[in-house]
Design a protein around this motif. Sequence first.
Motif, mmCIF file in Angstrom:
data_model
loop_
_atom_site.group_PDB
_atom_site.id
_atom_site.type_symbol
_atom_site.label_atom_id
_atom_site.label_comp_id
_atom_site.label_asym_id
_atom_site.label_seq_id
_atom_site.Cartn_x
_atom_site.Cartn_y
_atom_site.Cartn_z
ATOM 1 N N GLU A 116 0.751 -1.056 -0.070
ATOM 2 C CA GLU A 116 0.047 0.028 -0.159
ATOM 3 C C GLU A 116 0.927 1.167 0.101
ATOM 4 N N ASN A 117 0.131 2.320 -0.064
ATOM 5 C CA ASN A 117 0.967 3.542 -0.071
ATOM 6 C C ASN A 117 2.017 3.762 1.278
ATOM 7 N N VAL A 118 2.951 4.303 1.117
ATOM 8 C CA VAL A 118 4.117 4.448 2.050
ATOM 9 C C VAL A 118 4.113 6.001 2.181
ATOM 10 N N THR A 119 3.803 6.469 3.348
ATOM 11 C CA THR A 119 3.583 7.998 3.306
ATOM 12 C C THR A 119 4.890 8.644 4.444
ATOM 13 N N VAL A 120 5.538 9.394 4.221
ATOM 14 C CA VAL A 120 6.744 9.924 4.918
ATOM 15 C C VAL A 120 6.340 11.438 5.186
ATOM 16 N N GLN A 121 6.018 11.726 6.459
ATOM 17 C CA GLN A 121 5.488 13.214 6.551
ATOM 18 C C GLN A 121 6.781 14.202 6.394
ATOM 19 N N ASN A 122 8.012 13.813 7.033
ATOM 20 C CA ASN A 122 9.179 14.571 6.900
ATOM 21 C C ASN A 122 10.188 13.691 6.789
ATOM 22 N N GLY A 123 11.234 13.682 5.770
ATOM 23 C CA GLY A 123 12.286 12.985 5.481
ATOM 24 C C GLY A 123 13.274 13.962 5.144
ATOM 25 N N ALA A 124 14.719 13.809 5.339
ATOM 26 C CA ALA A 124 15.863 14.463 4.994
ATOM 27 C C ALA A 124 16.945 13.701 4.848
ATOM 28 N N LEU A 125 17.771 14.191 4.123
ATOM 29 C CA LEU A 125 19.073 13.530 3.686
ATOM 30 C C LEU A 125 20.115 14.751 3.676
ATOM 31 N N LYS A 126 21.241 14.765 4.589
ATOM 32 C CA LYS A 126 22.449 15.207 4.480
ATOM 33 C C LYS A 126 23.441 14.419 3.745
ATOM 34 N N TYR A 127 23.958 14.993 2.628
ATOM 35 C CA TYR A 127 24.721 14.083 2.084
ATOM 36 C C TYR A 127 26.270 14.750 1.685
ATOM 37 N N VAL A 128 27.074 13.662 1.736
ATOM 38 C CA VAL A 128 28.435 14.031 1.194
ATOM 39 C C VAL A 128 28.816 12.713 0.245
ATOM 40 N N LEU A 129 28.759 13.102 -1.043
ATOM 41 C CA LEU A 129 28.907 12.371 -2.083
ATOM 42 C C LEU A 129 30.364 12.540 -2.812
ATOM 43 N N THR A 130 30.907 11.298 -2.915
ATOM 44 C CA THR A 130 32.110 11.153 -3.757
ATOM 45 C C THR A 130 32.256 10.562 -4.966
ATOM 46 N N LEU A 131 32.532 11.238 -6.011
ATOM 47 C CA LEU A 131 32.720 10.284 -7.079
ATOM 48 C C LEU A 131 34.068 10.628 -8.019
ATOM 49 N N GLY A 132 34.617 9.121 -8.392
ATOM 50 C CA GLY A 132 35.751 9.216 -8.928
ATOM 51 C C GLY A 132 35.874 8.183 -10.035
ATOM 52 N N ASP A 133 37.287 7.750 -10.515
ATOM 53 C CA ASP A 133 37.253 6.675 -11.533
ATOM 54 C C ASP A 133 36.857 5.432 -11.035
ATOM 55 N N HIS A 134 35.615 5.326 -11.549
ATOM 56 C CA HIS A 134 35.109 3.958 -11.214
ATOM 57 C C HIS A 134 34.859 3.654 -9.686
ATOM 58 N N TYR A 135 34.569 4.618 -8.843
ATOM 59 C CA TYR A 135 34.523 4.910 -7.580
ATOM 60 C C TYR A 135 33.268 5.715 -7.066
ATOM 61 N N TYR A 136 32.444 5.464 -6.502
ATOM 62 C CA TYR A 136 31.310 6.261 -5.754
ATOM 63 C C TYR A 136 31.170 6.014 -4.337
ATOM 64 N N ALA A 137 30.948 7.046 -3.447
ATOM 65 C CA ALA A 137 30.637 6.791 -2.043
ATOM 66 C C ALA A 137 29.905 7.760 -1.501
ATOM 67 N N LEU A 138 28.902 7.230 -0.645
ATOM 68 C CA LEU A 138 28.267 8.060 0.222
ATOM 69 C C LEU A 138 29.203 8.130 1.710
ATOM 70 N N GLU A 139 29.548 9.211 2.021
ATOM 71 C CA GLU A 139 30.720 9.501 2.985
ATOM 72 C C GLU A 139 29.799 9.275 4.403
ATOM 73 N N PRO A 140 30.746 8.946 5.252
ATOM 74 C CA PRO A 140 30.391 8.817 6.818
ATOM 75 C C PRO A 140 29.668 9.840 7.437
ATOM 76 N N GLU A 141 29.911 11.143 6.681
ATOM 77 C CA GLU A 141 29.188 12.460 7.635
ATOM 78 C C GLU A 141 27.753 12.661 6.964
ATOM 79 N N SER A 142 27.205 11.620 6.035
ATOM 80 C CA SER A 142 25.683 11.674 5.754
ATOM 81 C C SER A 142 24.839 11.434 6.711
ATOM 82 N N GLU A 143 23.793 11.922 6.577
ATOM 83 C CA GLU A 143 22.596 11.662 7.670
ATOM 84 C C GLU A 143 21.418 11.243 7.061
ATOM 85 N N VAL A 144 20.609 10.474 7.517
ATOM 86 C CA VAL A 144 19.272 10.257 7.067
ATOM 87 C C VAL A 144 18.139 10.482 8.232
#
Length: 668
Positions: free
Chosen positions: A296-324
Amino acid sequence: MSKFTEFFARNKKKLLIGVGVFFSLLLIAVTAFLLNRERILKYAVAKVIQKVEAKYPATLKIGNAKFLDLNTVLVTDIALLPNDQPKLLQLDTVAATVSFRSLFLGRMVFKQFDVANGKITAFKQDSTDNFSFLYRKKATGETADSTAKKSNYGTLLNRLIETAFENVPDGVNFRNLGVVFKNDGRTIDMNLPTMLLEDGNIDARMTITTETVTNTMFVRGVIDPAKYLLSAKFYGDNQSGSIEVPYIQQKFGATMRFDTLSLSITDKVYKNDQLTIRGESSAHGLILNHPKIADENVTVQNGALKYVLTLGDHYYALEPESEVRINKAIFYPQMTYETRPNRKIGIKVDSPDIPANDLFGSLPPGLFDTFQGIKATGTFKYRMNFYVDMAQVDSLKFDSDLDAHNFQITDFGQNDLRKLNTEFTHTVYEKGKVVRTFPVGPSNPNFTPFNQIPDYLKYSILTAEDPRFFTHKGFHEGAFRHSLITNIKEGSFVRGGSTVSMQLVKNAFLTRKKTITRKVEEALIVWIIENLRLTSKQRMYEVYLNIIEWGPNVYGIKEAARFYFSKQPHELNLEESLFLASIVPKPKQYRTYFDAYGGLRAYPRYFFKLITGNMLKRGLISSSEHASVSPYVNLSGRAGSFIIPKPDTTHVQMMDTLELAPIDLLDF
């Protein structure tokens, strides 16, 4: 008379001559400027065209340019045509304010723009497009290094961001601007009746149309090119209401919409061929629907993401400082993904101490319905670690731990997790529909108490499904890890790794729909029942043996004993118990266990040998019982009439698919 008055009286004639000369020179300068500004304008236009065409493989056309007043220039019929590709940009008119200082210096710097009636048409088909030249360097001879960097999405994204921010004007007012993007047959059509950028503030209204969705929305935000700062909030108007995300249905079979969405980039750093971006996103009134997530429908009244995203040569990362953040619950996710030389995936999740009521109150409606209305004291803290090198899958690492401090439930809400302790009504679901409903307890003549179930059956099932059931607290990380390894190797879900506790909860509290969130809900229910000791292990196993499926419309051990062997449960022998244990994972497929002569095929014969060997090692059967086990069972009940003899095409390699508790062989 003052000294100034005396000085003015003596030098009045000279002063008047000086003032006259100054104004004459000023008049000459202004006249010269007015006479030459058109020439300066033409020169500036030519320089712009030259600069653009030198930087990009494209042609810039400008129809006409003239002054409307002292410092306002009107440019008409502007077009940008990429080489050998369709037109990218067409603008009818651009009115721009010119800096006075730049005019007197013989060049033109534009400060404010008023753009009317324009259209951007971008397209991409396979590997061909008419816009990527804007953020790719002009080809001057490929090198091995430059070719390698084409796969570095950090480099490409950094170039795109810098190009975009470098070309942000001080102020701009778009009126009736259209943007069309065609990507491999799909079309996104965006119309901006108004878009104002002034002093870094963004104010716009737009309509975005895809093949199936039309959204009208407002955009408010700020931009600071010097700091690579961009923040924008999207929300619907009063008539259209929420905003639906396009293409989710076609690509993923899902729908997603929201009342308000905020996105931001707060910083970027490009170093050592890696791009790190910091930012935030949040959604209010987010609604998600996908059959694999929830039914059934999933409802999130308030959701947030603080992200620190790294992209490199064949490399991708969501860094530890991120917060959901999901309502009041906070988690710290960390992910890494490498594609060369081998694919490597790492996921970590941690959390601070979360008050129990905040956690339960944050669970979105549509998900975890078992916990709606639950109240509790204490706090939770969660930690999970997963890592796999796809070239060495057997070395996969996985551990998960939910800790609680002073946790107690004060109100169970809509669903009492203590219901297993007394007789209750059990409903069987199949493909979302109710199949049967029956009481689990003494009022049901088919209910079999724990002490009337033979040890052979109890031990056979536990040895195969969950040998540590009576000692663990609902979970067996070793079994789950092994199931992950098997599923990754097979490339599909072939093994569950569920404990008896988890199977019981799935049957007793949840529907049989296979969704991601149901598995999480199942794990949390198990954790609560086991850690708060809401039900004894013996009672849990008793209920389990009385409700699990054992064949077509066959539920519980008494129905199974009669259906297969025309016996009461306590009359079952070792071979019959082993057979019933072997079909627990796939009870409806019991007919495939027999060959044309009524004998057991290789798969169940191997099961008999493996399980009895482990039972012997644990002292659950004697040496004589182990030696006398026969690879034959007589289906004397109704089940025998459904066997369809077929040639035996199985072989011993079928062992690889055997669904057993994987650590059995390591326990002894």
